[in-house]
Every structure is written in C-alpha cells, then in structure tokens.
Design a protein around this motif. Structure first.
Motif, PDB file in Angstrom:
ATOM      1  N   GLN A   1       4.806  33.914  -2.229  1.00 33.55           N
ATOM      2  CA  GLN A   1       6.198  34.347  -2.210  1.00 33.55           C
ATOM      3  C   GLN A   1       6.246  35.793  -2.695  1.00 33.55           C
ATOM      4  N   LEU A   2       6.511  36.723  -1.798  1.00 33.72           N
ATOM      5  CA  LEU A   2       6.479  38.145  -2.112  1.00 33.72           C
ATOM      6  C   LEU A   2       7.882  38.733  -2.020  1.00 33.72           C
ATOM      7  N   VAL A   3       8.202  39.595  -2.980  1.00 28.65           N
ATOM      8  CA  VAL A   3       9.524  40.222  -3.049  1.00 28.65           C
ATOM      9  C   VAL A   3       9.387  41.694  -2.684  1.00 28.65           C
ATOM     10  N   ARG A   4      10.094  42.119  -1.626  1.00 28.44           N
ATOM     11  CA  ARG A   4      10.075  43.511  -1.205  1.00 28.44           C
ATOM     12  C   ARG A   4      11.460  43.894  -0.684  1.00 28.44           C
ATOM     13  N   ASP A   5      12.020  44.962  -1.233  1.00 29.81           N
ATOM     14  CA  ASP A   5      13.294  45.502  -0.744  1.00 29.81           C
ATOM     15  C   ASP A   5      14.376  44.418  -0.656  1.00 29.81           C
ATOM     16  N   ASP A   6      14.527  43.671  -1.735  1.00 34.69           N
ATOM     17  CA  ASP A   6      15.552  42.625  -1.835  1.00 34.69           C
ATOM     18  C   ASP A   6      15.385  41.556  -0.752  1.00 34.69           C
ATOM     19  N   LYS A   7      14.136  41.326  -0.349  1.00 37.15           N
ATOM     20  CA  LYS A   7      13.850  40.301   0.644  1.00 37.15           C
ATOM     21  C   LYS A   7      12.667  39.470   0.172  1.00 37.15           C
ATOM     22  N   LEU A   8      12.763  38.150   0.368  1.00 36.80           N
ATOM     23  CA  LEU A   8      11.695  37.231  -0.002  1.00 36.80           C
ATOM     24  C   LEU A   8      10.952  36.797   1.256  1.00 36.80           C
ATOM     25  N   THR A   9       9.634  37.037   1.265  1.00 36.72           N
ATOM     26  CA  THR A   9       8.791  36.600   2.371  1.00 36.72           C
ATOM     27  C   THR A   9       7.867  35.493   1.879  1.00 36.72           C
ATOM     28  N   MET A  10       7.967  34.338   2.514  1.00 35.81           N
ATOM     29  CA  MET A  10       7.154  33.181   2.123  1.00 35.81           C
ATOM     30  C   MET A  10       6.127  32.901   3.206  1.00 35.81           C
ATOM     31  N   THR A  11       4.859  32.887   2.813  1.00 32.37           N
ATOM     32  CA  THR A  11       3.769  32.566   3.730  1.00 32.37           C
ATOM     33  C   THR A  11       3.073  31.316   3.225  1.00 32.37           C
ATOM     34  N   GLN A  12       3.148  30.250   4.005  1.00 37.22           N
ATOM     35  CA  GLN A  12       2.544  28.976   3.617  1.00 37.22           C
ATOM     36  C   GLN A  12       1.391  28.661   4.554  1.00 37.22           C
ATOM     37  N   VAL A  13       0.221  28.422   3.957  1.00 38.28           N
ATOM     38  CA  VAL A  13      -0.995  28.168   4.727  1.00 38.28           C
ATOM     39  C   VAL A  13      -1.416  26.710   4.526  1.00 38.28           C
ATOM     40  N   PHE A  14      -1.585  25.992   5.633  1.00 45.20           N
ATOM     41  CA  PHE A  14      -1.994  24.589   5.609  1.00 45.20           C
ATOM     42  C   PHE A  14      -3.446  24.501   6.048  1.00 45.20           C
ATOM     43  N   HIS A  15      -4.320  24.211   5.101  1.00 45.41           N
ATOM     44  CA  HIS A  15      -5.749  24.238   5.409  1.00 45.41           C
ATOM     45  C   HIS A  15      -6.214  22.979   6.135  1.00 45.41           C
ATOM     46  N   ASP A  16      -5.439  21.887   6.060  1.00 48.96           N
ATOM     47  CA  ASP A  16      -5.890  20.662   6.715  1.00 48.96           C
ATOM     48  C   ASP A  16      -5.882  20.793   8.236  1.00 48.96           C
ATOM     49  N   ASP A  17      -4.832  21.461   8.797  1.00 52.81           N
ATOM     50  CA  ASP A  17      -4.801  21.629  10.253  1.00 52.81           C
ATOM     51  C   ASP A  17      -4.941  23.092  10.681  1.00 52.81           C
ATOM     52  N   ARG A  18      -5.345  23.968   9.745  1.00 52.28           N
ATOM     53  CA  ARG A  18      -5.616  25.374  10.028  1.00 52.28           C
ATOM     54  C   ARG A  18      -4.406  26.050  10.696  1.00 52.28           C
ATOM     55  N   SER A  19      -3.259  25.942  10.005  1.00 52.97           N
ATOM     56  CA  SER A  19      -2.040  26.577  10.508  1.00 52.97           C
ATOM     57  C   SER A  19      -1.324  27.266   9.357  1.00 52.97           C
ATOM     58  N   TYR A  20      -0.324  28.091   9.718  1.00 53.23           N
ATOM     59  CA  TYR A  20       0.462  28.757   8.677  1.00 53.23           C
ATOM     60  C   TYR A  20       1.874  29.002   9.176  1.00 53.23           C
ATOM     61  N   LEU A  21       2.774  29.250   8.208  1.00 55.69           N
ATOM     62  CA  LEU A  21       4.186  29.421   8.502  1.00 55.69           C
ATOM     63  C   LEU A  21       4.707  30.609   7.709  1.00 55.69           C
ATOM     64  N   VAL A  22       5.529  31.450   8.334  1.00 54.18           N
ATOM     65  CA  VAL A  22       6.109  32.609   7.665  1.00 54.18           C
ATOM     66  C   VAL A  22       7.633  32.522   7.747  1.00 54.18           C
ATOM     67  N   LEU A  23       8.290  32.619   6.585  1.00 57.89           N
ATOM     68  CA  LEU A  23       9.749  32.590   6.510  1.00 57.89           C
ATOM     69  C   LEU A  23      10.234  33.782   5.700  1.00 57.89           C
ATOM     70  N   GLU A  24      11.378  34.327   6.081  1.00 63.22           N
ATOM     71  CA  GLU A  24      11.967  35.439   5.340  1.00 63.22           C
ATOM     72  C   GLU A  24      13.441  35.138   5.086  1.00 63.22           C
ATOM     73  N   ARG A  25      13.937  35.604   3.956  1.00 59.64           N
ATOM     74  CA  ARG A  25      15.361  35.470   3.674  1.00 59.64           C
ATOM     75  C   ARG A  25      15.781  36.564   2.702  1.00 59.64           C
ATOM     76  N   PRO A  26      17.021  37.008   2.781  1.00 63.32           N
ATOM     77  CA  PRO A  26      17.503  38.017   1.833  1.00 63.32           C
ATOM     78  C   PRO A  26      17.698  37.414   0.453  1.00 63.32           C
ATOM     79  N   LEU A  27      17.501  38.218  -0.575  1.00 68.01           N
ATOM     80  CA  LEU A  27      17.682  37.755  -1.942  1.00 68.01           C
ATOM     81  C   LEU A  27      19.074  38.056  -2.483  1.00 68.01           C
ATOM     82  N   ASP A  28      19.748  39.032  -1.880  1.00 66.74           N
ATOM     83  CA  ASP A  28      21.102  39.400  -2.323  1.00 66.74           C
ATOM     84  C   ASP A  28      21.161  39.670  -3.824  1.00 66.74           C
TER      85      ASP A  28
END
Length: 285
Positions: free
Chosen positions: A144-171
């Motif tokens: 979970q990284l915070v940059r310019d009032d925005k949260l970027t979440m990168t979730q890595v699933f090692h069991d099926d070798r996949s990942y997901l990226v989500l972003e949302r404003p922090l306000d």
C-alpha cells in the motif's frame, strides 16, 4: 530474579498488609544478596532486575524505601520504576521515525495465521506478507503506497501467480497501518485512562524487558518493552468470543529509516505473473 529475593520482598508486603512495619533490614539484605550473586555479571541485568522488583514491591507497600547503606565499591543505587514512569518513557520512545518490522501470529477457531509487516511512519507506506509458517513460503503480498494524496494497492497472489492493482484517492486522509501496532495505536493504548499495571521485569529470549498488562471485560492486552530503550518488543491481545479466544501476537523490530529498511516497501511483482482485471464500478471508489 532469584527466589530468595522474591520471598523476602513478599514477606515484607505481607507484614504491611497486616498493619505491621516491614523489617528494617529487608531491602538492605535483599540488595546485598543480589549484589553478591550478580557481581560477575558485566551486563548489569541483575542490577536492573533488582531495581524493577523493588519498585514493584514498594508500589504494593504504598511507600518509598529508605536507601540502604552503600557498601564500598558497590554500584550506584538502582532507579525505582513505577508503571507511570514506564508508560511515559515508552510513549517518548515512539517519537522516532523508524521503519517498523512486525511478525504477527493470529490464533482463532483452531486456525493459526502468520504474517510479516513493514510500515514507514513518514510516508504511510506499508507491506503485508502472509506466510504458511514463520520463515516459510509466502502465499500473498500486499503493498500500500501513498503518493500525491492517492493510495495504490498492489496485491500479489503466489498460489496462482497473479496480481491485482487498485487505486483510490485519499482526500487528505492517512491510510491505516497494521492493526494494533502503529505508533499511534501503541501511544493511545499507553495513554488510555485506566492504564496498564506493571507485572514486572522478565527475560524474553535473553532480552531484559518490562511487562505491562491491562485486563478488560472480555479479554486482555499485554505489552513488553525493552528495559533500556523502552521500545515496544511484543504486544499480545486476547479477546474472548463465543467461538473461543482470539489471540493476536505482534513481535516488533524498529529499524533506522534508510535504503535497507525501506527496500521491502518497494513493489516487486515476480516475472510471469498475470494481472487480474478489475471489474468497473459505478461512482467513486
């Protein structure tokens, strides 16, 4: 802590509760005996243990002991610690901008979950790793990284070798860190009205610590702090539920904020992993 010393201090407390004045040479005998048995200990751990034991004993006695006679060549008299002093110093120790490294173990409904967390107090960046067992294979990573009032979440699933990226404003809000372990949460626990009680000094895997405990209606909260630096070493909370006790243990390591301690917070998706697609949602996230 030696058993004879405990017995003598306990005897003094029993005399006090019977409205009798404790023996005048109680603390003097305890101090002299402890110095004889710990004279060869260069680390000073025995002297510290004596100080903490005497502090706990005199808190129970409701008074301050008179200083025993100083023997030639004896070390300086140990400081008498109270629970308020330990709490105040533990709060002050949370002021540093260290990177937190936390190992967690959660037990609930016969299942145990292991995790490893990193948290940067300056930026609010965090990483949570789920483990099969302590030191074992990693099954999931979440950055979970915070940059310019925005949260970027990168979730890595090692069991099926996949990942997901989500972003949302922090306000303007700050994302929460690992539950129960951030400096703000530790500070709030140490400063709450009822406060902890001082269980006493202990040895935790060869480390001299002070053990604090707070009991509430449906559980307990225990905190161990380093005897010299007053940095949190371990926190364990227990909550009683109809399905059994939920136990959460957190082991703390405080690392100076530098390239090495910040390295685990850099997102790293292994080669060959497939990005999952996020279905669109209506309205703001």
């Amino acid at each position: 802590m030696n058993i004879d010393l405990e017995d003598e201090l306990a005897a003094g407390m029993r005399e006090h509760t019977a409205d009798l004045k404790p023996s005048a040479d109680l603390l003097d005998r305890a101090a002299r005996r402890n110095r004889r048995r710990t004279a060869a200990m260069a680390s000073g751990t025995g002297v510290f243990a004596l100080a903490a034991v005497v502090a706990v004993a005199m808190t129970a006695l409701g008074g301050t002991p008179a200083a025993p006679p100083v023997e030639p060549g004896a070390p300086p008299a140990p400081e008498l610690l109270t629970v308020a002093m330990v709490q105040e110093r533990a709060v002050a120790a949370l002021a540093a901008d260290d990177v937190q490294h936390i190992v967690s173990t959660v037990d609930y409904r016969g299942k145990t979950e292991h995790g490893e967390w990193w948290f940067d107090q300056v930026t609010g960046d965090s990483r949570i790793t789920r483990l099969q067992a302590p030191g074992g294979a990693v099954t999931m990573d979440l950055w979970q990284l915070v940059r310019d009032d925005k949260l970027t979440m990168t979730q890595v699933f090692h069991d099926d070798r996949s990942y997901l990226v989500l972003e949302r404003p922090l306000d303007g809000q700050r994302p929460p860190g690992p539950a129960g372990s951030t400096p703000d949460e530790l500070r709030a626990a140490l400063q709450r009205g009822e406060g902890y009680t001082l269980v006493g000094p202990e040895d935790l895997a060869g480390r001299a610590v002070l053990h604090l405990r707070f009991d509430f209606a449906d559980g307990s909260d225990e905190l161990w702090v380093d005897a010299e630096t007053y940095r949190a070493v371990r926190r364990e909370t227990v909550k009683h539920t109809p399905d059994g006790d939920a136990r959460n243990r957190l082991e703390f390591e405080w690392q100076p904020r530098d390239d090495g301690s910040l390295k685990p917070l850099a997102v790293k998706v292994p080669d060959g992993y497939t990005q999952r697609q996020v279905p669109p949602v209506d309205g703001p996230m």
